[in-house]
Scaffold this active site. Structure first.
Site, short mmCIF file in Angstrom:
data_model
loop_
_atom_site.label_atom_id
_atom_site.label_comp_id
_atom_site.label_asym_id
_atom_site.label_seq_id
_atom_site.Cartn_x
_atom_site.Cartn_y
_atom_site.Cartn_z
N ASN A 13 0.89 -1.17 0.00
CA ASN A 13 0.00 0.00 0.00
C ASN A 13 0.92 1.21 0.00
OD1 ASN A 13 -1.76 2.09 0.47
ND2 ASN A 13 -2.29 1.46 2.58
N TRP A 14 1.00 1.85 -1.14
CA TRP A 14 1.94 2.97 -1.27
C TRP A 14 1.46 4.25 -0.59
CZ3 TRP A 14 4.21 2.91 -6.97
CH2 TRP A 14 5.12 1.85 -7.05
N LYS A 15 0.15 4.28 -0.25
CA LYS A 15 -0.43 5.50 0.36
C LYS A 15 -0.16 6.69 -0.56
CE LYS A 15 0.03 3.21 4.76
NZ LYS A 15 0.16 3.28 6.20
N HIS A 99 -9.42 1.60 4.88
CA HIS A 99 -8.14 1.77 5.58
C HIS A 99 -8.34 2.73 6.75
CE1 HIS A 99 -4.00 2.70 6.48
NE2 HIS A 99 -3.68 1.61 5.83
N GLU A 101 -6.61 5.05 7.80
CA GLU A 101 -6.30 6.45 7.48
C GLU A 101 -7.48 7.12 6.79
OE1 GLU A 101 -2.61 5.74 5.41
OE2 GLU A 101 -1.69 5.10 7.29
N GLU A 170 -5.26 -4.62 10.56
CA GLU A 170 -4.23 -3.60 10.74
C GLU A 170 -4.47 -2.84 12.05
OE1 GLU A 170 -2.40 -2.55 6.65
OE2 GLU A 170 -3.95 -1.11 7.09
N GLY A 176 2.79 2.44 10.65
CA GLY A 176 3.76 3.50 10.47
C GLY A 176 4.50 3.90 11.74
N SER A 216 3.56 -2.03 10.17
CA SER A 216 5.01 -2.15 10.35
C SER A 216 5.54 -3.54 9.99
CB SER A 216 5.44 -1.73 11.76
OG SER A 216 5.10 -0.37 11.98
N GLY A 237 2.95 -1.10 4.11
CA GLY A 237 3.09 0.31 3.75
C GLY A 237 4.53 0.65 3.46
N GLY A 238 5.23 1.21 4.43
CA GLY A 238 6.60 1.70 4.28
C GLY A 238 7.54 0.75 3.53
P1 13P Z 1 3.20 0.45 7.50
O1 13P Z 1 3.68 -0.87 6.92
O2 13P Z 1 3.96 1.61 6.95
O3 13P Z 1 3.10 0.41 8.98
O4 13P Z 1 1.70 0.64 6.95
C1 13P Z 1 0.79 -0.38 7.11
C2 13P Z 1 -0.45 -0.04 6.36
O5 13P Z 1 -1.16 0.88 6.74
C3 13P Z 1 -0.77 -0.80 5.16
O6 13P Z 1 -2.04 -0.53 4.71
#
Ligand code: 13P
Length: 258
Positions: A13-15, A99, A101, A170, A176, A216, A237-238
């Site tokens: 997930n590149w956000k 999500h 966010e 999640e 993050g 994470s 994500g990251g």
């Molecule tokens: P991180 O891997 O950066 O913690 O993000 C997780 C995430 O929100 C994937 O959707």
């Protein structure tokens, strides 16, 4: 993981990261590093403007491209929004729905449910995100909260459609933050999610549904997390912004399973 009964999926997930040009460059590099053999399903969910570049770069590979959101309506006066059928036409296979966010930006359980249905109607795969806050975990209401999120997200989703759904657990406190849920904590909730699906549908469907962990997840902790029976992959994500790290996570999905 339990590859006998269900698919393993490693999804990025590149956000709000990477431009279309960066997408092209990154995925070309990734293509050269991609592990050979069909170990698991792989996806990149990218910003909407990057979808065409991502689809082009991953053409004729086994990597699916996904969106990070979509609108629940089929078309109309929704300035700035994108409908599921547009994502299909652009070459997407997956859509992240609900999500945390986006929920923090005001998306409700009813919105999530409407989006899940719209995504399924368009024949795309919804990656439905659920997760508790730190406060909810400390109050000891994690499983009740997540059961409620799952029940609302899947309200009205029939047996013929549920087979396409992927669920991502999640925990908000792990996103993050570098603070991963321990494999046992993640397994406990993923197992509870499967039990909710069993109650809502049946044992066969529960056994076949893919449940991801996100928060994470990285090249260092992926092996241990994926070794758990009810964790069928990751939503990353990251670490999905770094080709080498993402490849290592895919490699962790190739471990022997029972
Ligand atoms: P991180 O891997 O950066 O913690 O993000 C997780 C995430 O929100 C994937 O959707």
């Amino acid at each position: 993981m339990n590859r006998k009964y269900r698919k393993t999926l490693i999804a990025g997930n590149w956000k709000m990261n990477k431009t279309p040009s960066e997408t092209k460059q990154f995925l070309m590099e990734f293509k050269g590093m991609m592990p050979k053999g069909r170990w698991c399903d792989i996806a990149f969910c990218v910003p909407a403007v990057c979808i065409p570049a991502a689809v082009r770069a991953m053409r004729e590979t086994r990597v699916g491209i996904g969106a990070e959101n979509c609108n629940a309506n089929a078309s109309g006066a929704y300035t700035g929004e994108i409908a599921a059928n547009m994502l299909v036409d652009a070459g997407c296979k997956y859509v992240i729905v609900g999500h945390s966010e986006r929920r923090a930006m005001g998306e409700t359980d009813a919105d999530v449910n409407a989006k899940v249905k719209a995504v399924l109607d368009a024949d795309l795969v919804p990656i439905v995100c659920v997760g508790e806050s730190l406060e909810q975990r400390e109050l000891g209401i994690t499983e009740e909260w997540i059961a409620m999120q799952i029940k609302s997200a899947l309200n009205g989703v029939g047996e013929n459609k549920i087979k396409k759904v992927v669920i991502a657990y999640e925990p908000i406190w792990a996103i993050g933050t570098g603070k991963t849920a321990t494999p046992d904590q993640a397994e406990e909730v993923c197992c509870a999610i499967r039990a909710v699906i069993r109650k809502l549908y049946d044992a066969k469907i529960a056994r076949a549904i893919t449940i991801l962990y996100g928060g994470s997840m990285n090249e260092k902790n992926a092996f241990e997390l994926l070794a758990k029976l009810d964790i069928d992959g990751g939503l990353i994500g990251g670490a999905s912004l770094d080709a080498e790290k993402f490849v290592k996570i895919i490699e962790a999905a190739n471990q022997p399973t029972t």
